[in-house]
Every structure is written in C-alpha cells, then in structure tokens.
Scaffold this motif. Structure first.
Motif, PDB file in Angstrom:
ATOM      1  N   ILE A 297       0.844  -1.204   0.000  1.00 18.48           N
ATOM      2  CA  ILE A 297       0.000   0.000   0.000  1.00 18.48           C
ATOM      3  C   ILE A 297       0.874   1.247   0.000  1.00 18.48           C
ATOM      4  N   GLU A 298       1.900   1.252   0.843  1.00 17.54           N
ATOM      5  CA  GLU A 298       2.813   2.400   0.884  1.00 17.54           C
ATOM      6  C   GLU A 298       3.518   2.575  -0.461  1.00 17.54           C
ATOM      7  N   PHE A 299       3.917   1.457  -1.052  1.00 19.56           N
ATOM      8  CA  PHE A 299       4.592   1.527  -2.353  1.00 19.56           C
ATOM      9  C   PHE A 299       3.661   2.101  -3.411  1.00 19.56           C
ATOM     10  N   VAL A 308       2.793   7.206 -11.249  1.00 21.65           N
ATOM     11  CA  VAL A 308       2.653   5.853 -11.796  1.00 21.65           C
ATOM     12  C   VAL A 308       1.515   5.147 -11.062  1.00 21.65           C
ATOM     13  N   GLN A 309       0.560   4.636 -11.826  1.00 25.91           N
ATOM     14  CA  GLN A 309      -0.560   3.911 -11.218  1.00 25.91           C
ATOM     15  C   GLN A 309      -0.321   2.414 -11.320  1.00 25.91           C
ATOM     16  N   LEU A 310      -0.416   1.744 -10.190  1.00 23.85           N
ATOM     17  CA  LEU A 310      -0.317   0.288 -10.134  1.00 23.85           C
ATOM     18  C   LEU A 310      -1.239  -0.206  -9.027  1.00 23.85           C
ATOM     19  N   ILE A 311      -1.387  -1.529  -8.923  1.00 25.76           N
ATOM     20  CA  ILE A 311      -2.358  -2.095  -7.990  1.00 25.76           C
ATOM     21  C   ILE A 311      -1.642  -2.732  -6.809  1.00 25.76           C
ATOM     22  N   PRO A 312      -1.899  -2.261  -5.563  1.00 24.92           N
ATOM     23  CA  PRO A 312      -1.373  -2.961  -4.392  1.00 24.92           C
ATOM     24  C   PRO A 312      -2.229  -4.205  -4.134  1.00 24.92           C
ATOM     25  N   THR A 313      -1.624  -5.380  -4.077  1.00 25.10           N
ATOM     26  CA  THR A 313      -2.458  -6.589  -4.074  1.00 25.10           C
ATOM     27  C   THR A 313      -2.754  -7.143  -2.688  1.00 25.10           C
ATOM     28  N   SER A 314      -2.409  -6.399  -1.638  1.00 30.51           N
ATOM     29  CA  SER A 314      -2.965  -6.782  -0.339  1.00 30.51           C
ATOM     30  C   SER A 314      -4.466  -6.511  -0.297  1.00 30.51           C
ATOM     31  N   LEU A 315      -4.978  -5.834  -1.316  1.00 29.85           N
ATOM     32  CA  LEU A 315      -6.425  -5.648  -1.441  1.00 29.85           C
ATOM     33  C   LEU A 315      -7.132  -6.953  -1.745  1.00 29.85           C
ATOM     34  N   ILE A 316      -6.376  -7.995  -2.145  1.00 26.53           N
ATOM     35  CA  ILE A 316      -6.951  -9.317  -2.357  1.00 26.53           C
ATOM     36  C   ILE A 316      -6.238 -10.309  -1.450  1.00 26.53           C
ATOM     37  N   THR A 317      -6.918 -11.391  -1.110  1.00 26.22           N
ATOM     38  CA  THR A 317      -6.346 -12.379  -0.202  1.00 26.22           C
ATOM     39  C   THR A 317      -5.096 -13.002  -0.808  1.00 26.22           C
ATOM     40  N   GLY A 318      -4.018 -12.993  -0.031  1.00 25.33           N
ATOM     41  CA  GLY A 318      -2.778 -13.633  -0.462  1.00 25.33           C
ATOM     42  C   GLY A 318      -1.846 -12.746  -1.253  1.00 25.33           C
ATOM     43  N   GLY A 319      -2.209 -11.488  -1.446  1.00 27.84           N
ATOM     44  CA  GLY A 319      -1.383 -10.606  -2.264  1.00 27.84           C
ATOM     45  C   GLY A 319      -0.507  -9.653  -1.485  1.00 27.84           C
ATOM     46  N   GLU A 320      -0.398  -9.836  -0.184  1.00 27.71           N
ATOM     47  CA  GLU A 320       0.348  -8.904   0.654  1.00 27.71           C
ATOM     48  C   GLU A 320       1.818  -8.828   0.224  1.00 27.71           C
ATOM     49  N   GLY A 321       2.313  -7.592   0.100  1.00 28.51           N
ATOM     50  CA  GLY A 321       3.710  -7.390  -0.231  1.00 28.51           C
ATOM     51  C   GLY A 321       4.009  -7.325  -1.718  1.00 28.51           C
ATOM     52  N   PHE A 322       2.982  -7.443  -2.547  1.00 25.44           N
ATOM     53  CA  PHE A 322       3.168  -7.424  -3.989  1.00 25.44           C
ATOM     54  C   PHE A 322       2.345  -6.299  -4.615  1.00 25.44           C
TER      55      PHE A 322
END
Length: 347
Positions: A297-299, A308-322
C-alpha cells in the motif's frame, strides 16, 4: 490496468455497425445466435482442442457474467470453493454474493504455480469446486499440463467441479501451451470453461463472454441467462463471430505484448528492492516490493505521487507485499513509467 493497449480490430467495428444498420436490434435466441455459438465451438476446437457442440455454448454479457453463472451452477449457500490465492479480485465477492464460501489456498511464492499438496489438504466434505485461472491475473503464471492434470485428478477423487477462467488463454509466453482442464483425463464431465472477447481482441466495452461445459450444466446456464440478462446485444453477435477469425490481429497484439514485457522486465529488474518473477502469460508483472521496506500500500501510494498507477495486491487475499503492474500500454508510457519509478526509488 486490465485494458488491452490496442484498438478493436476494424473488421469487428464494421460488423457491429452493419448489424445496427441491418436492424439487428430485436430479441433473439437467449444463449446467442447459432452462428456465434457454432463459431465459438469451432474456435475452441481449433485453438484449444476443446470439443463442445454449439448447443452447449452460452454467450454472456462479459466473462464476468459467465463466472457468476458458473458459481451459481457449481455451488449452493454454505458450499466451499477453492481459490488459488492470490486470485482475481472479483471471485471472492461473487461467491459470497450467492452464499458460497471462498477457501483461499496460497500458491507457491517462487513462481506462483499451484501448491498441489495444499489444495489436497484444503478439500473438505463441503468443497464443491476448484477455480483455475491460467494464465493468471494477477500473477502472470501459466500452469503446466502436469499441474493441471493433478488438479483434475483431485477433482475426480473428490467429485468436484472445476471452473476454468481462460480469458487470457491466447496470451501465453512459455514454450508449453495453454491447456484447458476440460481436455485432460477426467476433465470434460466436470469442467466449465469461461472465456470472452475482452482481452485478446481488445473488446472490453462490448461486454461479450461465453460459457461452455457439460450439457446438464449448460442447461442451468441457459436458465440463468434467460431469467437475468436475456441475451447479449443482437447486433454484436455477428461482430463477435467475425472477431474469432481475426487471428492476424491477435498475433500482432501478442508480438507487441512480448516486446513490452521485455521492456518492463528489464526496467524493473534494475530497480533495487524489487523482486520480479518472469510473467509467463497475460499482460501483468507481479512484483514483490518487500525489499524496499515498504508495504504494498505504501509503495502504491508513493508510486502514485510519482505519477505511476499500479495495484497494491494486499487488497486481495494472499497478495500482501506485492503490486501488479500492467504492460498492456504503449512502449512510450512504459518507458516513462519506469523513468518515474527510478526517479522516485533510486535517483
């Protein structure tokens, strides 16, 4: 984002306009015209070795609607559905909408391929379905034929359905092909295939998808469609059939995606703190940002401030840190995005 970086093929646009001019604006066959359903049947046989009859094809308002129908067919309230996490963000809410219980089974972190032992361990007496998405959004993983056969074997052993989301099936960058579980031993009687026109033909706004599988399941899909959406726009049906023959456009798009993938991979690999696994399909890079000392999220917030727009994937289960980064856009935008990330993180 998930928007292809190309215009819809001109032949498709012309066919849609002709459909309007010819007055194809009335009610028609709910599962889709026989012309289009036969075209899907022929397409699946030609490109994916899937043998289904036109009567067992349902044309849906986008692949998302086909997914919803497939979940309604394969699960009841309280039933469990296995998802390979991280998975596309809409799977869980759709299952929860109909009262089913998503069970997230983490994939391997080294290559985002299935952890087959973990899938076996996750099966309970309430499990009814395993969802497969290969090539995968968000990870870009393309499961091997052997991995998919093992998933089918698990489904056979426990008498489970398989829902196979194959929307990125033509976007494979490996030396092995996309394989549908439907074509594997034990797969045809239990696999529902979801696909559509959005990604490979750059037709996201036309909202066209399809669902196929065993005849009894497709009977339920036809009832679901008849009592919800009726059918997709009549004037788009011939245009969708035309698209399925636009192989030159698909191949041109794919050549460009491969070039853009190489640019993105090269640029990201030069930025300290990022771990980049080679994307095997689709048009996303799934990047481990934990080496930067930031959460995803911070990234993402910092990247947005850098433009730059990108998707923080802790918004979905199992995506933390990516984070998920798309390389579907044009080369100039990719180079500029990489420049801005370097300016923020390095310079």
């Amino acid at each position: 984002m998930g928007e292809p970086g190309f215009d819809t093929p001109s032949e498709v646009i012309e066919a849609a306009i002709n459909g309007l001019e010819q007055g194809n604006t009335k009610y028609t066959r709910g599962p889709g015209s026989m012309e289009l359903c036969q075209a899907v049947s022929d397409y699946l046989a030609k490109h994916h070795s899937v043998e289904v009859g036109a009567e067992d094809v349902v044309i849906t308002p986008g692949a998302k609607q086909a997914l919803l129908y497939s979940f309604m067919i394969t699960t009841m309230p309280g039933d469990e559905a296995i998802l390979l996490a991280p998975s596309w963000a809409s799977y869980e809410p759709m299952l929860e909408l109909i009262g089913a219980v998503p069970v997230n089974v983490p994939v391997r972190k080294d290559n985002f391929h299935p952890d087959l032992d973990a899938i076996r361990a996750a099966v309970t007496e309430r499990t009814r379905m395993i969802l497969v998405n290969s090539p995968c959004n968000p990870t870009g993983a393309v499961f091997t034929p052997a991995e998919l056969q093992e998933i089918v074997d698990i489904a056979v052993e426990h008498d489970l359905w398989i829902v196979s989301d194959e929307i990125y099936a033509r976007l494979v960058w490996m030396d092995y092909p996309h394989v549908s579980p439907y074509t594997l031993t034990g797969g045809s009687e239990r696999t529902l295939i979801v696909n559509g026109w959005s990604k490979s033909w750059a037709m996201t706004g036309m909202r066209l998808g399809f669902l196929t599988g065993p005849s009894d399941a497709m009977g339920a899909a036809k009832k679901s469609q008849a009592n919800s959406a009726s059918h997709v726009p009549t004037f788009l049906m011939h245009a969708a059939a035309v698209a399925l023959d636009c192989d030159d456009s698909v191949e041109e798009f794919n050549r460009e995606y491969l070039k853009r993938r190489e640019i993105m991979m090269g640029g990201l690999s030069e930025i300290p703190g990022l771990r980049v696994v080679e994307p095997e399909g689709a048009f996303y890079v799934f990047v481990d940002v934990t080496g930067t000392g930031m959460t995803d999220i911070e990234f993402a917030d910092g990247a947005l401030e850098a433009g730059v727009q990108l998707i923080p994937t802790s918004l979905i289960t199992g995506g933390e840190g990516f984070v998920r980064i798309s390389y579907a856009t044009d080369e100039e935008a990719i180079y500029e995005g990489l420049r801005r990330l370097r300016a923020w993180l390095v310079d």
